[in-house]
Design an enzyme around this catalytic site. Structure first.
Site, PDB file in Angstrom:
ATOM      1  CG  ASP A   1      17.350  13.892  32.972  1.00 45.74           C
ATOM      2  OD1 ASP A   1      17.656  12.737  33.294  1.00 45.74           O
ATOM      3  OD2 ASP A   1      17.750  14.892  33.591  1.00 45.74           O
TER       4      ASP A   1
ATOM      5  CG  HIS B   1      19.373  12.125  36.363  1.00 47.27           C
ATOM      6  ND1 HIS B   1      19.203  13.168  35.481  1.00 47.27           N
ATOM      7  CD2 HIS B   1      20.441  12.442  37.125  1.00 47.27           C
ATOM      8  CE1 HIS B   1      20.141  14.082  35.700  1.00 47.27           C
ATOM      9  NE2 HIS B   1      20.909  13.664  36.692  1.00 47.27           N
TER      10      HIS B   1
ATOM     11  CB  SER C   1      21.738  16.456  37.767  1.00 47.35           C
ATOM     12  OG  SER C   1      22.581  16.011  36.742  1.00 47.35           O
TER      13      SER C   1
END
Length: 791
Positions: free
Chosen positions: A164, A230, A566
């Site tokens: 990520d 994220h 996600s």
């Protein structure tokens, strides 16, 4: 070795392990660009390889490239990555002619451009019953750990890797309180950069890869720190520690935790902030997989992917290649399905060795009520820092009615930048229509124009999908039908008014779960005989750890609400870690099967799951169903697949031995008699061409429970006959395998002209091993891998 070469991948184990990788899309010019040269697997034993072994691989890459470039120094300067541990290959800067010549080399499996991929809480784990509420003798309600948490010891010492955007190591979710020594199986290093303060501990490890930073935020380079948010969010969702008292602007409060809160987590930074968002290159993704496999992770969570499937090949997709090597090495790989729903045929990460995850809602809402001047009271959602100063009616206007003279009404109603007139918007609540720009940007534009609030109205396509964004002014995001009421009231009233109430968190809302409208849908357009996605998990308004980077201090929060597949992906990765903790000897396919066959297709009303446009959903959205963690550790039976069977599947869909080259260390040759694609031992059944005649599936299941007798229960798709032979399976011991066939035929000519769904369940009365069935007469997919229709 030149200074612009990427340093060799490093990783570390602590609360979180982080690996950073970056490629530059700016190099993809017409003359030169990055190409991945994939050579298959290695013979040197991967994690047991010596430094001499690894250097020999790098030297062989230089030698190979030098034979085509004509100069060793040019070859060394051109190579940006050498994959030396489990994945064999390199990334180099080449022109198209050079790439084409290298592709013809007999030892090369594939050469492909370094394509870019995109990044696809307190309550979600409680919603899935990892905490159970019970009443003690005093009458007080308390929460106790579920069966899976107890059996798995909260995922103790399982290592979850995350490919990520890095990690924010200071987050409380990554503290190592309560953790023992670092597990001996961890082979990685900590990429500990004291200059920028990125450290590791007993829970967290980190690592970063960087190729070229010409288009990236300089603060994002050469370190595993998460500048996007994220990566921290997904990693803490999968394996974050317990953090009490977490909320966001006093809403959604509770105890933050990951699905496996005692797992060790390793962050591999493969995505970087660039000019137009966040980008993840195939070359970096491959390096992340190669490092994670060597480091000893048990589960990999991958919340990124591509949604362009034109000219797709499994052997030219860094994520498919990397995940294959991981699964072959015993690592469970979980990936997001993509955010291109509700359009059918958009599901990503469809390789059969990947657990592919769609997104759903939970039963928690953050309600923001709107009181219109005519007495109507509408329920929406949003978050904002300061409520309206007084509980009274304020002037209300359509954003189209406060447009600048040079703006169109069509643009202004969307609250696009540069369309709102401050002299008209000042002091009013504006009704803005969803679409074109980010939801939050609409409240930003309203604030800039002097408005005091926003009613954000869904368009018809968005239906009832609502998102708890943090807005710049008091805002209520309302469903389509309520948005229609708002505009009708404005247009039919001389002096419209409204009031937006402060947010209130509510629980136990029904129906839940529902499938998110944005969640990408099947069918699988590349291999339609494999049904994708596999399962659904919470991915809407998930509260988890976040980055504290950024210039706007007023919008920095240690925990943020995010939505997307996600967010769903790490929920399944956390469950996979728990299953591995209970069953450390299970193969990735056994874990994959257990999660799928114990999933549920009904919500908390007892009815089938709907999507967020109030239509009944299907296996194109949720696969086998919504995950049930407590069931996954006791599935009864599993559909197990060996690594060579994935290669046999590729043979059955047209790949040949020369295509696949050295995917296995000793090489692989397609069998002379290739099995039918319908015989791949997958836990679902997909028939995209029933019009061509009846289809027979061959399957086998392994008993992973006590001895017992399982009977087949079939729910036939409409117009389709399904027969199971034998329809009773008797198991005398643990580990015993039995085979069966499933025969599918049309009941009448022209049956299954549309998409029809059913299911097969094997049950012994205690276990229910369910697999979805999808049938259509003739699925037509064009050369760009887009659905043309069914005929």
């Amino acid at each position: 070795m030149t200074t612009n070469r990427r340093p060799p991948p490093l990783a570390f184990l602590c609360l979180v392990s982080v690996l950073c990788l970056l490629s530059s899309p700016s190099l993809a010019s017409s003359a030169k660009r990055h190409y991945v040269v994939y050579l298959g697997g290695h013979n040197h034993g991967g994690s047991s390889a010596t430094e001499a072994d690894l250097q020999a691989v790098t030297d062989s890459h230089h030698d190979l490239l030098a034979t085509h470039l004509g100069d060793m120094e040019k070859a060394k300067n051109a190579i940006r990555y050498s994959y030396t541990r489990h994945i064999n290959g390199f990334t180099a800067v080449l022109d198209a002619e050079e790439a084409a010549r290298i592709a013809k080399h007999p030892g090369v499996v594939s050469v492909f451009p370094d394509r870019m991929k995109k990044l696809h809480t307190t309550n979600s784990w409680d919603f899935m019953l990892l905490n159970k509420e019970i009443e003690i003798p005093s009458g007080k309600l308390i929460k106790v750990p579920s069966e899976i948490w107890k059996a798995a010891r909260f995922g103790e010492n399982v290592i979850i890797g995350n490919l990520d955007s890095g990690v924010w190591p200071e987050s409380k979710s990554f503290n190592d309180k309560g953790y023992g020594p670092i597990p001996a199986k961890w082979k990685g290093l900590c990429e500990n950069n004291t200059k920028i303060g990125v450290s590791c501990n007993r829970q967290l490890y980190n690592k970063g890869f960087i190729e070229d930073g010409s288009t990236a935020d300089p603060a994002d380079l050469y370190n595993p720190r998460d500048m996007d948010g994220h990566g921290s969010h997904t990693l803490s969702t999968a394996g974050g520690n317990f953090v009490p008292g977490v909320d966001i602007l006093s809403a959604a409060g509770g105890v933050a935790k990951g699905g496996a809160p005692r797992a060790r987590v390793a962050a591999y930074k493969v995505c970087f902030v660039v000019e137009d968002g966040t980008s993840c290159a195939d070359s970096d993704i491959l390096a992340g997989f190669d490092a994670a496999i060597a480091d000893g992770v048990d589960v990999l969570s991958v919340s990124l992917g591509s949604e362009d499937f034109a000219d797709y090949s499994y052997l030219a997709d860094g994520l498919a290649i990397g995940s294959f090597h991981a699964v072959r090495s015993g690592v469970v790989v979980v990936a997001s399905a993509g955010n291109s729903g509700p359009v059918q045929g958009t599901v990503a990460n469809f390789a059969p060795w990947i657990v592919t995850v769609g997104a759903s809602t939970t039963d928690r809402n953050i309600d923001v009520h709107v009181e219109l001047g005519n007495g109507d009271r509408l329920k929406g959602t949003a978050l904002f820092q300061k409520p309206l100063p007084d509980h009274k009616q304020y002037k209300l206007a359509s954003a189209a009615d406060v447009k600048l003279p040079n703006a169109t009404a069509e643009d202004a109603i969307l609250c696009l930048p540069g369309t709102l007139d401050p002299t008209k918007a000042q002091g009013k609540i504006l009704a803005c229509l969803r679409g074109k720009t980010a939801r939050v940007d609409k409240s930003r534009q309203a604030k800039n124009a002097g408005a005091i609030g926003v009613i954000l109205c869904n368009d018809e396509a968005s239906g009832i999908e609502l998102v708890d964004d943090i807005h710049y002014v008091p805002t209520s995001h309302v469903v389509y039908k309520d948005g229609v009421k708002v505009f009708r009231y404005i247009n039919g009233t001389k002096n419209p008014t409204a009031y937006i109430a402060p947010p209130v968190t509510t629980y136990g809302n029904k129906p839940a779960p529902s499938l998110a409208a944005f969640s990408s849908r099947g069918p699988n357009v590349v291999t339609p005989q494999i049904l994708k996605p596999d399962v659904a998990a919470p991915g809407v308004n998930i509260l988890a750890a976040y980055t504290m980077a950024g210039d706007d201090e007023s919008r920095k929060y240690p925990y943020q609400l995010e939505s997307g597949t996600s967010m769903a992906c790490p929920h399944v990765a956390g469950v996979a870690a728990l299953v591995k903790a209970v069953h450390p000897d299970w193969s990735p396919s056994a874990v994959h099967s257990a999660i799928m066959t114990t999933a549920r297709t009904r919500g908390n009303t007892g009815d089938k799951m709907n999507d967020l446009n109030e239509h009944e959903s299907s296996s194109f959205g949720y696969g086998a169903g919504h995950i049930r963690p407590n069931r996954a550790i006791k599935p009864g039976l599993v559909y197990e697949v060996a690594a060579h069977e994935y290669l046999e599947l590729l043979c059955s869909i047209g790949y040949n031995s020369s295509d696949m080259g050295e995917l296995l260390e000793k090489g692989y040759k397609c069998p002379k008699k290739v099995k039918s694609v319908f015989d791949h031992n997958y836990p679902s059944f997909s028939v995209p061409n029933l019009g061509s005649g009846p289809v027979t599936f061959k399957r086998r299941v392994k008993n992973v429970g006590p001895p017992g007798v399982y009977a087949a229960e079939v729910k036939e798709p409409y117009g389709v006959a399904v027969k199971v032979v034998p329809d009773v399976l008797k198991f005398d011991k643990y580990g015993e395998e039995k085979s069966f066939k499933v025969m599918v035929a049309a009941k009448w000519k022209g049956a299954a002209k549309g998409y029809e769904f059913g299911g097969l369940t094997w049950t012994d009365g205690d276990h229910y091993v369910r697999s979805p069935i999808f049938v259509t007469d003739n699925l037509v997919i064009d050369q760009s891998n887009k659905i043309v229709g069914t005929y």
